[in-house]
Design an enzyme around this catalytic site. Structure first.
Site, PDB file in Angstrom:
ATOM      1  N   LYS A  55       0.802  -1.230   0.000  1.00  0.00           N
ATOM      2  CA  LYS A  55       0.000   0.000   0.000  1.00  0.00           C
ATOM      3  C   LYS A  55       0.840   1.287   0.000  1.00  0.00           C
ATOM      4  CE  LYS A  55      -4.533  -1.217   0.540  1.00  0.00           C
ATOM      5  NZ  LYS A  55      -4.532  -2.630   0.826  1.00  0.00           N
ATOM      6  N   SER A  80      -8.541   1.330   8.929  1.00  0.00           N
ATOM      7  CA  SER A  80      -7.936   0.858  10.176  1.00  0.00           C
ATOM      8  C   SER A  80      -6.790  -0.078   9.829  1.00  0.00           C
ATOM      9  CB  SER A  80      -8.980   0.138  11.026  1.00  0.00           C
ATOM     10  OG  SER A  80      -9.558  -0.895  10.271  1.00  0.00           O
ATOM     11  N   GLU A 206     -10.027 -13.815  -4.059  1.00  0.00           N
ATOM     12  CA  GLU A 206     -10.715 -13.178  -2.933  1.00  0.00           C
ATOM     13  C   GLU A 206     -11.252 -14.257  -2.000  1.00  0.00           C
ATOM     14  OE1 GLU A 206     -13.894 -10.748  -4.498  1.00  0.00           O
ATOM     15  OE2 GLU A 206     -14.729 -12.400  -5.637  1.00  0.00           O
ATOM     16  N   GLY A 210     -16.682 -13.589   0.465  1.00  0.00           N
ATOM     17  CA  GLY A 210     -17.017 -12.296  -0.145  1.00  0.00           C
ATOM     18  C   GLY A 210     -16.594 -12.261  -1.590  1.00  0.00           C
ATOM     19  N   SER A 306       1.015 -10.057  -0.625  1.00  0.00           N
ATOM     20  CA  SER A 306       0.727  -8.621  -0.592  1.00  0.00           C
ATOM     21  C   SER A 306       1.050  -7.926   0.723  1.00  0.00           C
ATOM     22  CB  SER A 306      -0.737  -8.385  -0.960  1.00  0.00           C
ATOM     23  OG  SER A 306      -1.580  -9.131  -0.108  1.00  0.00           O
TER      24      SER A 306
HETATM   25  C1  LIG Z   1      -5.257  -3.648   0.584  1.00  0.00           C
HETATM   26  C2  LIG Z   1      -4.721  -5.017   0.576  1.00  0.00           C
HETATM   27  C3  LIG Z   1      -5.153  -5.990  -0.355  1.00  0.00           C
HETATM   28  C4  LIG Z   1      -6.248  -5.712  -1.352  1.00  0.00           C
HETATM   29  O1  LIG Z   1      -5.912  -4.681  -2.250  1.00  0.00           O
HETATM   30  P1  LIG Z   1      -7.009  -3.975  -3.152  1.00  0.00           P
HETATM   31  O2  LIG Z   1      -6.272  -2.933  -3.884  1.00  0.00           O
HETATM   32  O3  LIG Z   1      -8.062  -3.419  -2.234  1.00  0.00           O
HETATM   33  O4  LIG Z   1      -7.600  -5.020  -4.034  1.00  0.00           O
HETATM   34  C5  LIG Z   1      -4.545  -7.234  -0.348  1.00  0.00           C
HETATM   35  N1  LIG Z   1      -3.585  -7.525   0.555  1.00  0.00           N
HETATM   36  C6  LIG Z   1      -3.161  -6.641   1.469  1.00  0.00           C
HETATM   37  C7  LIG Z   1      -2.110  -7.059   2.426  1.00  0.00           C
HETATM   38  C8  LIG Z   1      -3.699  -5.353   1.515  1.00  0.00           C
HETATM   39  O5  LIG Z   1      -3.280  -4.481   2.440  1.00  0.00           O
END
Ligand SMILES: *Cc1c(COP(=O)(O)O)cnc(C)c1O
Length: 320
Positions: A55, A80, A206, A210, A306
């Site tokens: 992010k 959050s 996903e 959801g 991620s």
């Molecule tokens: C935000 C996030 C996601 C999902 O990302 P999107 O852009 O909302 O699809 C996946 N993994 C982590 C660790 C995140 O912080």
């Protein structure tokens, strides 16, 4: 195509802005995982990114493009989780004030982490107020610019930089698989894939609880759901965005789902075999591969891990 929110050129420019700011995270491999899956897997480790998730890329790319007036006013968001921390750090690095609106019952550790990165945390009562309205009111009152967690072209382009790094490092791939919440990550990655590895299939994963993204792409329109109950807390968004959805549809992204139990198994694998702490949401893509949700036999597959933000007690109780 031209009407899409971002182009590959936006990803390239984002990558230049992020040079020296975001880590070029490592790409790791595992013989055990390759043998079990029959594929050659390349894990892009955004759990090792600054703030513990990709992010930072989107947040920094967005704030770096503020006008002088926007810089003076500051940035505000509602989160959050990882996006709030990313906005707080990116703003501090750019010398911009940040306000992160959070539910007052968010875990204390998250409030503290966000403050630690330099964000001003404003807590609200989520049973009496709507977080989005709180943000809109404060943005108006204080002259701050709202940067949402996924549905913004600069955020999407920033997230795509991780896929650009991956292709530059390992070359073309047959499949690129990543978690999907609101689709900022996946739309950015799909945009990079289209340019750098045009035959690469782009797959989002996903939580099965959801599956709004899966239904949205199947129906050709954005499907909204109630906040899903899942341990993948960073993918609890209720719908794709008006900017992210068209990119995913146009670039032909496919969506798969996995269960919480499958996420826990993947977390255990990363901790025990690869010495990596990956948060539940970060395991979505890997869990789909490990559980045979798509045919990867003989293929070169990029897997986005991620994020790694899970507090230790929760981690221990999930994998214990
Ligand atoms: C935000 C996030 C996601 C999902 O990302 P999107 O852009 O909302 O699809 C996946 N993994 C982590 C660790 C995140 O912080």
């Amino acid at each position: 195509m031209n009407s899409l929110a971002i182009s590959y050129d936006d990803v390239v420019q984002a990558h230049e802005r992020l040079a020296g700011v975001a880590h070029r995270t490592p790409v790791m491999t595992s013989t055990t995982a390759d043998t079990a899956s029959g594929a050659t897997l390349f894990f892009k480790c955004e759990n090792l990114q600054r703030v513990g998730a990709f992010k930072l890329r989107g947040a920094y790319n967005a704030i770096a493009q503020f006008t002088p007036a926007q810089r003076a006013g500051g940035v505000i968001t509602f989160s959050s989780g990882n996006h709030g921390q990313a906005i707080a750090l990116a703003a501090r690095l750019l010398g911009v004030r940040s306000v992160i609106v959070m539910p007052e019952d968010a875990p204390a550790i998250k409030l503290a982490a966000t403050r630690g990165y330099g964000g001003e945390v404003i807590a609200y009562d989520r049973y009496r107020e709507d977080g989005n309205e709180v943000v809109a009111r404060l943005a108006q009152e204080r002259g701050m610019t709202f940067i949402p967690p996924f549905d913004h072209p600069h955020v999407m382009a920033g997230q795509g930089t991780l896929a650009k790094e991956l292709f530059e490092e390992v070359g073309e791939l047959d499949v690129l698989i990543a978690p999907v919440g609101g689709g900022g990550l996946l739309s950015g990655c799909a945009t990079a894939a289209r340019a750098l590895s045009p035959r690469c299939a782009v797959v989002g994963v996903e939580p099965v609880a959801g599956n709004d993204a899966q239904r949205s792409l199947a129906q050709g329109e954005i499907v909204r759901i109630e906040t899903p109950k899942t341990i993948a807390d960073a993918a609890q968004s209720r719908s794709l965005g008006r900017h992210t959805f068209p990119v995913l549809r146009e670039l032909g992204a496919r969506i798969l789902t996995v269960s919480d139990a499958e996420l826990v198994e993947a977390m255990k694998f990363f901790a025990s075999r690869m010495k990596l702490i990956v948060e539940p949401t970060g395991c979505l893509g890997a869990a789909a591969v490990f559980n045979g949700k798509l045919d990867v036999e003989g293929k070169r597959v990029g897997v986005v891990l991620s994020g790694g933000n899970v507090d230790l007690a929760r981690f221990a109780s999930l994998v214990g």
